[in-house]
Design a protein around this motif. Structure first.
Motif, PDB file in Angstrom:
ATOM      1  N   VAL A  55     -26.775 -27.892 -97.657  1.00 34.84           N
ATOM      2  CA  VAL A  55     -26.077 -29.174 -97.694  1.00 34.84           C
ATOM      3  C   VAL A  55     -25.272 -29.384 -96.414  1.00 34.84           C
ATOM      4  O   VAL A  55     -25.325 -30.450 -95.785  1.00 34.84           O
TER       5      VAL A  55
ATOM      6  N   PHE B  68     -21.123 -22.912 -96.736  1.00 31.09           N
ATOM      7  CA  PHE B  68     -20.762 -24.241 -96.262  1.00 31.09           C
ATOM      8  C   PHE B  68     -20.347 -24.198 -94.794  1.00 31.09           C
ATOM      9  O   PHE B  68     -20.794 -25.014 -93.984  1.00 31.09           O
TER      10      PHE B  68
ATOM     11  N   VAL C 143     -17.960 -34.821 -97.117  1.00 33.70           N
ATOM     12  CA  VAL C 143     -19.231 -34.190 -97.473  1.00 33.70           C
ATOM     13  C   VAL C 143     -19.072 -33.356 -98.734  1.00 33.70           C
ATOM     14  O   VAL C 143     -19.904 -33.406 -99.648  1.00 33.70           O
ATOM     15  N   ARG C 144     -17.986 -32.583 -98.786  1.00 34.69           N
ATOM     16  CA  ARG C 144     -17.759 -31.713 -99.950  1.00 34.69           C
ATOM     17  C   ARG C 144     -17.548 -32.537-101.222  1.00 34.69           C
ATOM     18  O   ARG C 144     -18.117 -32.234-102.277  1.00 34.69           O
TER      19      ARG C 144
ATOM     20  N   ALA D   2     -25.861 -32.149 -93.388  1.00 32.37           N
ATOM     21  CA  ALA D   2     -24.782 -33.092 -93.105  1.00 32.37           C
ATOM     22  C   ALA D   2     -24.290 -32.944 -91.674  1.00 32.37           C
ATOM     23  O   ALA D   2     -23.983 -33.939 -90.997  1.00 32.37           O
TER      24      ALA D   2
ATOM     25  N   LEU E 180     -20.270 -26.885-105.780  1.00 35.20           N
ATOM     26  CA  LEU E 180     -20.097 -25.810-104.812  1.00 35.20           C
ATOM     27  C   LEU E 180     -18.727 -25.184-105.002  1.00 35.20           C
ATOM     28  O   LEU E 180     -17.706 -25.778-104.651  1.00 35.20           O
TER      29      LEU E 180
ATOM     30  N   ILE F 151     -23.965 -31.802-107.117  1.00 37.85           N
ATOM     31  CA  ILE F 151     -24.085 -30.495-106.468  1.00 37.85           C
ATOM     32  C   ILE F 151     -22.729 -29.806-106.541  1.00 37.85           C
ATOM     33  O   ILE F 151     -21.785 -30.198-105.856  1.00 37.85           O
TER      34      ILE F 151
ATOM     35  N   LEU G 107     -27.331 -22.941-101.202  1.00 35.39           N
ATOM     36  CA  LEU G 107     -27.273 -24.383-101.451  1.00 35.39           C
ATOM     37  C   LEU G 107     -26.201 -25.030-100.577  1.00 35.39           C
ATOM     38  O   LEU G 107     -26.423 -26.084 -99.971  1.00 35.39           O
ATOM     39  N   ALA G 108     -25.030 -24.382-100.522  1.00 34.11           N
ATOM     40  CA  ALA G 108     -23.949 -24.906 -99.686  1.00 34.11           C
ATOM     41  C   ALA G 108     -24.348 -24.918 -98.222  1.00 34.11           C
ATOM     42  O   ALA G 108     -24.034 -25.851 -97.478  1.00 34.11           O
TER      43      ALA G 108
ATOM     44  N   SER H  91     -20.767 -34.227-102.413  1.00 35.43           N
ATOM     45  CA  SER H  91     -21.719 -33.373-103.115  1.00 35.43           C
ATOM     46  C   SER H  91     -21.468 -33.386-104.621  1.00 35.43           C
ATOM     47  O   SER H  91     -22.397 -33.258-105.415  1.00 35.43           O
TER      48      SER H  91
END
Length: 205
Positions: free
Chosen positions: A11, A152, A132-133, A15, A143, A141, A7-8, A136
């Motif tokens: 994402v 990531f 971005v982190r 991005a 992470l 989301i 998932l990371a 999320s």
């Protein structure tokens, strides 16, 4: 843990690809290398330019997690923090990002080392990845953990490299097929989406 990493990665890759659409030192250097020295030199420059994404995204991931932990101790909703970040990032993308210009590109002669140096000279990537982190979190989301950190960072590299390889492929034809107005509209649309997401996060928080 594997699902968190995947998932990371997804994402960050998305991005990174979108974020790399803005005109920058590495992008223009890769375009210049393609036009003046051919795809082999351009790919070497792209590799050097994409590698620092691994470092900067990892730093940002850790920093963002500490920010979230700090705000939690102060009883500040993470949604409020991410809302501010999203609005700021959205305004930057909508108002400050400019399309590529193939004219007047810097001369590229050192391939990998030139790309690496240009990317390392852009520490604002840490701020971008921190946004971005944190963003999320506003989207629900979560992470966390070493697996997510690895995913990531790798995703950041993959997204940047994918965009650079795309630039090499289309080369000089990109400017002809995608007008400035189209790119500006893309940036403004993305910026508006992020601003709206930030407002929604603030209200929800």
């Amino acid at each position: 843990m594997l699902l968190d990493a995947l998932l990371a990665l997804l994402v960050a890759a998305l991005a990174s690809f979108i974020g790399s659409l803005q005109a920058g030192l590495v992008n223009t250097a890769v375009l210049a290398a393609t036009l003046r020295h051919g795809p082999r030199m351009a790919r070497s420059t792209a590799w050097g330019g994409a590698l620092p994404e691994l470092l900067y995204s990892a730093i940002a991931f850790v920093a963002a997690n500490r920010i979230l932990a700090f705000t939690e101790r102060l009883h500040i909703s993470p949604e409020r923090i991410t809302a501010v970040v999203l609005v700021g990032l959205g305004l930057y993308i909508a108002l400050a990002m400019k399309p590529f210009h193939i004219k007047d590109q810097p001369d590229v002669r050192s391939g990998f080392r030139r790309g690496l140096l240009l990317a390392l000279m852009n520490p604002q990537l840490v701020l971008f990845w921190c946004g971005v982190r944190l963003g999320s979190e506003a989207l629900g989301i979560k992470l966390h953990g070493w697996g997510a950190l690895a995913g990531f960072s790798i995703g950041a590299f993959i997204g940047a490299m994918a965009l650079l390889l795309l630039l090499i492929r289309v080369g000089g034809h990109m400017r002809e097929r995608m007008a400035d107005k189209t790119l500006i509209l893309l940036f403004r649309s993305l910026g508006v989406v992020l601003v709206l997401a930030g407002v929604w996060a603030w209200v929800a928080g």
